[in-house]
Every structure is written in structure tokens, then in C-alpha cells.
Write a protein that holds these residues in place. Sequence first.
Motif, PDB file in Angstrom:
ATOM      1  N   LYS A 265       0.835  -1.195   0.000  1.00 17.19           N
ATOM      2  CA  LYS A 265       0.000   0.000   0.000  1.00 17.19           C
ATOM      3  C   LYS A 265       0.873   1.248   0.000  1.00 17.19           C
ATOM      4  CE  LYS A 265      -3.599  -2.335   2.704  1.00 17.19           C
ATOM      5  NZ  LYS A 265      -4.432  -2.289   3.928  1.00 17.19           N
ATOM      6  N   ILE A 266       0.548   2.190  -0.879  1.00 16.74           N
ATOM      7  CA  ILE A 266       1.211   3.495  -0.900  1.00 16.74           C
ATOM      8  C   ILE A 266       0.119   4.549  -0.774  1.00 16.74           C
ATOM      9  CG2 ILE A 266       2.633   5.102  -2.209  1.00 16.74           C
ATOM     10  CD1 ILE A 266       3.933   2.748  -3.563  1.00 16.74           C
ATOM     11  N   ARG A 267       0.170   5.341   0.333  1.00 16.58           N
ATOM     12  CA  ARG A 267      -0.868   6.317   0.582  1.00 16.58           C
ATOM     13  C   ARG A 267      -0.234   7.652   0.949  1.00 16.58           C
ATOM     14  NH1 ARG A 267      -5.563   2.908   3.900  1.00 16.58           N
ATOM     15  NH2 ARG A 267      -5.855   1.324   2.288  1.00 16.58           N
ATOM     16  N   PHE A 268      -0.897   8.712   0.555  1.00 17.54           N
ATOM     17  CA  PHE A 268      -0.426  10.060   0.824  1.00 17.54           C
ATOM     18  C   PHE A 268      -1.516  10.793   1.591  1.00 17.54           C
ATOM     19  CE2 PHE A 268       1.319   8.513  -3.130  1.00 17.54           C
ATOM     20  CZ  PHE A 268       2.683   8.730  -2.993  1.00 17.54           C
ATOM     21  N   ASP A 269      -1.159  11.307   2.793  1.00 17.20           N
ATOM     22  CA  ASP A 269      -2.125  11.941   3.687  1.00 17.20           C
ATOM     23  C   ASP A 269      -1.584  13.319   4.066  1.00 17.20           C
ATOM     24  OD1 ASP A 269      -3.929  12.727   5.606  1.00 17.20           O
ATOM     25  OD2 ASP A 269      -4.045  10.735   6.535  1.00 17.20           O
ATOM     26  N   SER A 270      -2.444  14.327   3.978  1.00 19.15           N
ATOM     27  CA  SER A 270      -2.015  15.682   4.330  1.00 19.15           C
ATOM     28  C   SER A 270      -1.672  15.797   5.812  1.00 19.15           C
ATOM     29  CB  SER A 270      -3.110  16.688   3.974  1.00 19.15           C
ATOM     30  OG  SER A 270      -4.256  16.476   4.793  1.00 19.15           O
ATOM     31  N   GLY A 271      -2.264  14.924   6.631  1.00 24.60           N
ATOM     32  CA  GLY A 271      -1.965  14.933   8.065  1.00 24.60           C
ATOM     33  C   GLY A 271      -2.707  15.994   8.825  1.00 24.60           C
ATOM     34  N   SER A 272      -3.509  16.796   8.156  1.00 27.63           N
ATOM     35  CA  SER A 272      -4.223  17.880   8.848  1.00 27.63           C
ATOM     36  C   SER A 272      -5.720  17.792   8.587  1.00 27.63           C
ATOM     37  CB  SER A 272      -3.691  19.238   8.366  1.00 27.63           C
ATOM     38  OG  SER A 272      -3.871  19.363   6.960  1.00 27.63           O
ATOM     39  N   GLY A 273      -6.173  16.618   8.191  1.00 28.82           N
ATOM     40  CA  GLY A 273      -7.604  16.460   7.925  1.00 28.82           C
ATOM     41  C   GLY A 273      -8.008  16.946   6.546  1.00 28.82           C
ATOM     42  N   GLY A 274      -7.019  17.311   5.716  1.00 29.40           N
ATOM     43  CA  GLY A 274      -7.363  17.813   4.381  1.00 29.40           C
ATOM     44  C   GLY A 274      -7.602  16.725   3.367  1.00 29.40           C
ATOM     45  N   GLY A 275      -7.371  15.479   3.746  1.00 34.39           N
ATOM     46  CA  GLY A 275      -7.624  14.380   2.823  1.00 34.39           C
ATOM     47  C   GLY A 275      -6.344  13.763   2.325  1.00 34.39           C
ATOM     48  N   GLY A 276      -6.483  12.786   1.459  1.00 37.35           N
ATOM     49  CA  GLY A 276      -5.334  12.097   0.912  1.00 37.35           C
ATOM     50  C   GLY A 276      -5.733  11.199  -0.239  1.00 37.35           C
ATOM     51  N   LEU A 277      -4.767  10.437  -0.723  1.00 33.70           N
ATOM     52  CA  LEU A 277      -5.014   9.504  -1.802  1.00 33.70           C
ATOM     53  C   LEU A 277      -3.996   8.387  -1.701  1.00 33.70           C
ATOM     54  CD1 LEU A 277      -2.634  10.017  -4.194  1.00 33.70           C
ATOM     55  CD2 LEU A 277      -3.941  12.141  -4.396  1.00 33.70           C
ATOM     56  N   GLY A 278      -4.220   7.327  -2.444  1.00 34.90           N
ATOM     57  CA  GLY A 278      -3.290   6.227  -2.388  1.00 34.90           C
ATOM     58  C   GLY A 278      -3.650   5.147  -3.376  1.00 34.90           C
ATOM     59  N   PHE A 279      -2.750   4.170  -3.504  1.00 34.12           N
ATOM     60  CA  PHE A 279      -3.020   3.008  -4.340  1.00 34.12           C
ATOM     61  C   PHE A 279      -2.391   1.798  -3.680  1.00 34.12           C
ATOM     62  CE2 PHE A 279       0.567   5.392  -5.981  1.00 34.12           C
ATOM     63  CZ  PHE A 279       1.568   4.441  -6.127  1.00 34.12           C
ATOM     64  N   GLU A 280      -2.857   0.628  -4.093  1.00 33.82           N
ATOM     65  CA  GLU A 280      -2.496  -0.586  -3.383  1.00 33.82           C
ATOM     66  C   GLU A 280      -2.403  -1.757  -4.353  1.00 33.82           C
ATOM     67  OE1 GLU A 280      -4.960  -1.503   0.042  1.00 33.82           O
ATOM     68  OE2 GLU A 280      -5.254  -3.534  -0.728  1.00 33.82           O
ATOM     69  N   LYS A 281      -1.314  -2.514  -4.260  1.00 36.73           N
ATOM     70  CA  LYS A 281      -1.190  -3.745  -5.020  1.00 36.73           C
ATOM     71  C   LYS A 281      -1.916  -4.835  -4.265  1.00 36.73           C
ATOM     72  CE  LYS A 281       2.189  -6.657  -4.797  1.00 36.73           C
ATOM     73  NZ  LYS A 281       1.427  -7.923  -4.742  1.00 36.73           N
ATOM     74  N   GLU A 282      -2.649  -5.656  -5.019  1.00 33.50           N
ATOM     75  CA  GLU A 282      -3.419  -6.695  -4.371  1.00 33.50           C
ATOM     76  C   GLU A 282      -2.526  -7.870  -3.955  1.00 33.50           C
ATOM     77  OE1 GLU A 282      -6.596  -7.669  -7.011  1.00 33.50           O
ATOM     78  OE2 GLU A 282      -7.844  -6.002  -6.349  1.00 33.50           O
ATOM     79  N   THR A 283      -3.140  -8.946  -3.555  1.00 34.58           N
ATOM     80  CA  THR A 283      -2.426 -10.099  -2.995  1.00 34.58           C
ATOM     81  C   THR A 283      -1.660 -10.865  -4.067  1.00 34.58           C
ATOM     82  OG1 THR A 283      -4.306 -11.558  -3.331  1.00 34.58           O
ATOM     83  CG2 THR A 283      -4.246 -10.314  -1.285  1.00 34.58           C
ATOM     84  N   TYR A 284      -0.896 -11.849  -3.590  1.00 36.86           N
ATOM     85  CA  TYR A 284      -0.137 -12.703  -4.508  1.00 36.86           C
ATOM     86  C   TYR A 284      -1.050 -13.334  -5.559  1.00 36.86           C
ATOM     87  CZ  TYR A 284       3.827 -12.579  -1.238  1.00 36.86           C
ATOM     88  OH  TYR A 284       4.859 -12.190  -0.460  1.00 36.86           O
ATOM     89  N   ASN A 285      -2.212 -13.783  -5.113  1.00 36.86           N
ATOM     90  CA  ASN A 285      -3.091 -14.560  -5.989  1.00 36.86           C
ATOM     91  C   ASN A 285      -3.773 -13.713  -7.059  1.00 36.86           C
ATOM     92  OD1 ASN A 285      -2.506 -16.869  -4.519  1.00 36.86           O
ATOM     93  ND2 ASN A 285      -4.180 -16.497  -3.071  1.00 36.86           N
TER      94      ASN A 285
END
Length: 325
Positions: A57-77
Motif C-alpha cells: 500500500k502506498i498512501r499520501f495523507d495531508s496529516g491535517s484532515g485535508g484528505g489524501g489519496l493512495g493506491f495498493e497492489k493486491e495479494t499474490y493470488n
Amino acid sequence: MKNKLLIILISLIGSSAHAQNTLLPAGNVGIGISDPTEVLTLRDPRIPYDSSSGTLKIRFDSGSGGGGLGFEKETYNTGGLRFYTQYGYNSMLEKMRITAEGNVGIGTASPTELLMLRNPKIPYDSSSGTLKIRFDSGSGGGGLGFEKETYNTGGLRFYTQYGYNSMLEKMRITAEGNVGIGTISPDATLTVNGNIHTKEVLVDVNVWPDYVFKPNYELKPLSDVKTYIEKHHHLPEMRSEREMIKKGLQLGEVTQLLVKKIEELTLYLISQKEEEDKHNKIHQQEINELKNKISELQNSQANKTSKPISNPTSKPTASSHLSSL
């Protein structure tokens, strides 16, 4: 210039105590890794990774309640990819998913098609199975949309909107695959209720009436055609006016029949010409015979008038008497 920018990037990230940043001579850049095999390879223990499932998982968060975004690689299968957004301090919400098979899902975690869209804000009637997707400018400028029909039909309808008026249906595709433009009940692959402007229409045919010119074709006598027209008020094989108005004109069928009637008419004209030539030949022979007879009569009369005619009753004159002495 490229290498300089990468060096600056590495130096900015280099404050991390857990990362080992590398710039290889081949141009590959590694952040958190000493032997990058790609142009840019990022490895950081702070990136959430589950070694048992293979999730990254790679996520980016403003840390101040302003929101964020991210993306995630699924499982091995599965090995797919998921995309998230975050608003305020709420949890990350999945917005799109690309499965390992390449299917893209928006609003759904299990897309079964190349692109599948599902959004709870799309008006859906669970009782009828109708699904509507519409786009409106919101300022009276108009809009457009399309709609899936009910469970029982499963067709598709297309709409346009002008100003603040209601959506107006412009085209429909039925569950059977018939397309209707200007009509909601197409009864053919394409049904148009209106004018069609085109440069050419191509109609496939399985047979063409050139068989009319074959020697074994039986051409009806014109007297029979005349009797049929007097009784039915249309040509043989042609549909009546009432049928044409009720069922419409089949372009391919009518074109073939018209060509057939033209070819039959051509045969009638050829037959008439042959008959006329035959009579003209007989008349010419009769005329020539009459001319010969007239010529013979004229010659006979001329021969008679050219011979001298003697007069036995005439009396001798004095001069003829003296000459005899």
C-alpha cells in the motif's frame, strides 16, 4: 540535467534514517534500495506491506484532515491494483480497481467486464431494474444521458436535453439488438421514423431476374396480362396499393420485380418488332408484285399504241389517181 534532478531528489529524501539511496551509472535510481533494477525503484519499510498476502500500500495523507489519496497492489493470488481517496480524517475509500485480468471497476470491487461502472448515486429502480445515467449542465444549457431498460427487456435508451426541459429519447437499442431512431418499438435491425439522407444504399440479393431472358422462360401472353390488370388493377406479382400502404415497400423485393417487368416488357417489344418486320416483309412482297403487274400492263399498252393503224374505208384522192397513171 536529468541526473542532477534525481540527485536533488535523493538528497531531499536522504534525511530518512531507514533508507539507502542509490544512483547507478546505468541511470537507475533507488530510494531505500542499493541495487535498483528499474529507472526508479522505491523501497521503504514505512510503506505498509503484508508479506503473508503480498499486499503493498502506498498512501499520501495531508496529516491535517485535508484528505489524501493512495493506491495498493493486491495479494499474490490476484496481483491487481486499487486506487483510493480520503477526505478529512475518514478512512481511505476505494474508487477504482484494476484486476489481474485487466478488468477496470469504478464503484465496484469485482468487475467482470473490461470496464464496469457502479455508483450508488446513479438512479436505480430495484423493482424494475432500470438504471439511468444522465449528465446535466445545471444551468439550462442542456444535457444527455442513457438508460438501461427493465429486467424483462434489458435494452438501452439514449436521451438528449435542451434547457430545463425533460430528457427526450432519441435512440433505443432493444434486448433483441434492434435499433430504433425516432421510434420506441423498432421491428427490424434498424428502424428510422424520419428522413434518411445518404449517398448510396447497398442491398444484398440472392437472385436476380435475368432468368427472364433464358429460352425456357414462359412469357405470359399480353392478353392474359390485360385480363389480370382489369381484374386486380395492378401488375402480376406486384403487391396491391393496400398492401404497400399497410406493410411498406421492400426495397430489394420491389427493385427485383421492377427489373423483371422491364425485362418482360423488353421481350414483348422484341416480339412485337419481329412480328412487324414479318408483316412488313409480306407487305413489301405484295407491293413489289403489284408494281410488277402495273409495269407489265403499262408496257403492254405502250406496245399497242406504237403500231400503225390502216383505214380501208378511205377514198383515193386525185393525186393518188394521177400518180397511178
